[in-house]
Design an enzyme around this catalytic site. Structure first.
Site, PDB file in Angstrom:
ATOM      1  N   SER A 141       0.826  -1.203   0.000  1.00 24.17           N
ATOM      2  CA  SER A 141       0.000   0.000   0.000  1.00 24.17           C
ATOM      3  C   SER A 141       0.859   1.252   0.000  1.00 24.17           C
ATOM      4  O   SER A 141       1.973   1.254   0.536  1.00 24.17           O
ATOM      5  CB  SER A 141      -0.890  -0.002   1.245  1.00 24.17           C
ATOM      6  N   TYR A 176      -1.928   0.319   9.973  1.00 26.52           N
ATOM      7  CA  TYR A 176      -2.006  -0.389   8.692  1.00 26.52           C
ATOM      8  C   TYR A 176      -0.743  -0.157   7.869  1.00 26.52           C
ATOM      9  O   TYR A 176      -0.142  -1.095   7.334  1.00 26.52           O
ATOM     10  CB  TYR A 176      -3.235   0.090   7.924  1.00 26.52           C
ATOM     11  N   LYS A 228       2.025  -3.000   6.699  1.00 25.40           N
ATOM     12  CA  LYS A 228       2.391  -3.236   5.302  1.00 25.40           C
ATOM     13  C   LYS A 228       3.889  -2.996   5.079  1.00 25.40           C
ATOM     14  O   LYS A 228       4.541  -3.712   4.308  1.00 25.40           O
ATOM     15  CB  LYS A 228       1.564  -2.341   4.373  1.00 25.40           C
TER      16      LYS A 228
END
Length: 317
Positions: free
Chosen positions: A115, A139, A143
């Protein structure tokens, strides 16, 4: 689902025939049609080590790792985000390594969905792959760790990995999800179907987008890249269309008219706005472009692809 459907329809990936598809998700994955080979569907939790071990025991040549707890949900549920996004990735890599140790050489291709959330503010005008990785969300951190693990396991020869850093993928079909950036799709998807959409941020918010069709193309193209093409830096930022929310709305107006635009209701949400504020906006995807990755040319094209792929090629009455 889109990826599985295309692989089944074409029966090959980058000209390599596919004899078997194994599809796993936390809910029962639908079986794609038109595939001559064997299809197995599995309903299971990507955070469980036994799940990764069972998948590695099948010794697939190619693995697409898409399972994730997305941005907004990973921020709200710290434990769940790390269990799926970090532990799930580590479990998979380690299961592959152990399969090779126990049963002979096994080095599959592993395409990891990363991402743009791995980057953190303050940002330059355009972000290249050389920009430092300082995520501002759980998040993004998960990642980023996944990218590092993929790079190290690849360096050690346990997998042949490539990480695909997605921009915002719009227009996502179906119901709204828990992503903090879900409104990027919602302000187009719902009005095209005559439904109200909430806009939690200002029209000036700038972001880079690509269609689900392009996302599938990114994954398949990544699977065909060899180590000599990628070199030691195997995680890549993808190309896309960089527009403001206001420009998204203007594209909607051009294609569906004022009636659709009037269905967008401003509903400021500080939590969503704060998360989005920590995301990068514009990318210099020179490496990915040089390697053959392609996206849309403008946001009008993204809307037209949604109409073609999800609305039967025409707008509802």
């Amino acid at each position: 689902q889109r990826l599985a459907a295309r692989l089944a329809r074409e029966g090959a990936c980058n000209d390599r025939p596919i004899s078997r598809l194994t599809l796993t998700d936390v809910v029962a994955p639908p079986r794609p049609t038109g595939f001559a080979g064997e299809i197995e569907t599995r309903t299971e939790d990507a955070g469980e080590p036994a799940v990764a071990a069972a998948l590695a025991a099948l010794r697939p040549d190619l693995v697409f790792h898409l399972a994730a707890i997305i941005s907004g949900e990973a921020e709200r549920d710290f434990d769940k985000g790390y269990r799926i996004n970090l532990d799930g990735m580590r479990n998979l890599l380690e299961a592959i390594r152990q399969e090779g140790i126990r049963n002979g050489p096994y080095v599959p291709k592993l395409v990891f969905s990363s991402s743009s959330g791995i980057f953190g503010a303050p940002f330059p005008a355009s972000i290249s792959d050389e920009f430092h990785v300082t995520p501002l969300t759980s998040y993004g951190a998960q990642k980023a760790i996944g990218e590092l693990l993929l790079a190290d396991y690849s360096r050690r020869g346990f997998v042949e990995g490539v990480g695909v850093r997605f921009p915002s993928i719009v227009i996502r079909p179906g119901k709204p999800n828990a992503s903090a950036g879900g409104f990027f799709s919602g302000i187009i998807r719902e009005p095209l179907q005559g439904q109200e959409a909430l806009l939690p941020v200002d029209d000036s918010v700038l972001f880079t987008h690509a269609s689900p069709r392009s996302a599938v193309g990114f994954l398949i193209h990544a699977a065909g890249l060899g180590r000599e093409q990628l070199g030691p830096r195997i995680n890549l930022s993808m190309p896309g269309v960089c527009v403001t929310v206001g420009e998204q709305i203007e594209a909607l107006r051009r294609i569906a008219g004022e009636k659709a635009v009037k269905l967008i209701r401003r509903a400021p949400d500080k939590a969503a706005a704060d998360i989005v504020k920590g995301w990068p906006t514009r990318f210099d995807a020179a490496r990915a472009t040089a390697l053959g990755f392609k996206a849309e040319k403008d946001f009008d094209e993204i809307i037209r692809i949604h109409i073609e792929d999800d609305l039967g090629g025409h707008l509802p009455n």
